[in-house]
Design a protein around this motif. Structure first.
Motif, short mmCIF file in Angstrom:
data_model
loop_
_atom_site.label_atom_id
_atom_site.label_comp_id
_atom_site.label_asym_id
_atom_site.label_seq_id
_atom_site.Cartn_x
_atom_site.Cartn_y
_atom_site.Cartn_z
N ALA A 164 0.87 -1.22 -0.02
CA ALA A 164 0.14 -0.19 -0.04
C ALA A 164 0.86 1.10 0.09
O ALA A 164 2.10 1.32 0.54
N ASP A 165 0.31 2.40 -0.63
CA ASP A 165 0.93 3.73 -0.61
C ASP A 165 0.71 4.21 0.85
O ASP A 165 -0.29 4.38 1.34
N VAL A 166 1.77 4.51 1.64
CA VAL A 166 2.12 5.07 2.85
C VAL A 166 2.71 6.57 3.04
O VAL A 166 3.77 6.67 2.30
N TYR A 167 2.11 7.34 3.76
CA TYR A 167 3.04 8.72 3.79
C TYR A 167 4.50 8.44 4.27
O TYR A 167 4.45 7.56 5.18
N VAL A 168 5.33 9.26 3.82
CA VAL A 168 6.78 8.75 4.25
C VAL A 168 6.96 9.09 5.78
O VAL A 168 7.87 8.43 6.22
N LEU A 169 6.29 10.03 6.48
CA LEU A 169 6.39 10.00 7.81
C LEU A 169 5.43 9.20 8.66
O LEU A 169 5.65 9.35 10.00
N ALA A 170 4.62 8.41 8.17
CA ALA A 170 3.82 7.64 9.02
C ALA A 170 4.85 6.48 9.64
O ALA A 170 5.62 6.11 9.32
N GLU A 171 4.27 6.24 10.79
CA GLU A 171 4.82 4.99 11.79
C GLU A 171 4.41 3.75 11.54
O GLU A 171 5.22 2.73 11.55
N ASP A 172 3.38 3.66 10.92
CA ASP A 172 2.99 2.33 10.49
C ASP A 172 1.87 2.48 9.43
O ASP A 172 1.24 3.32 9.20
N CYS A 173 1.72 1.31 8.64
CA CYS A 173 0.91 1.25 7.55
C CYS A 173 -0.50 1.42 7.91
O CYS A 173 -1.21 0.73 8.63
N LYS A 174 -1.38 2.20 7.08
CA LYS A 174 -3.00 2.45 7.35
C LYS A 174 -3.68 0.95 6.86
O LYS A 174 -4.78 0.96 7.42
#
Length: 46
Positions: A25-35
């Motif tokens: 999945a595409d995840v924001y670069v600053l996210a701590e975990d996958c949505k």
């Protein structure tokens, strides 16, 4: 009138996301975990 001038695509949006290593999945670069799958992600410095 504008003689073939094309607006260049801004890749800032593309660079703001990365792919989750588990589910893809595409995840924001600053996210701590996958949505999507909840996998913990490492922050990468470039």
């Amino acid at each position: 009138m504008f003689g073939g001038r094309r607006k260049q695509r801004d890749d800032l949006f593309d660079r703001s996301f990365r792919e989750c290593v588990d589910c893809g999945a595409d995840v924001y670069v600053l996210a701590e975990d996958c949505k999507d799958c909840g996998t913990a992600l490492e922050l990468r410095a470039s």
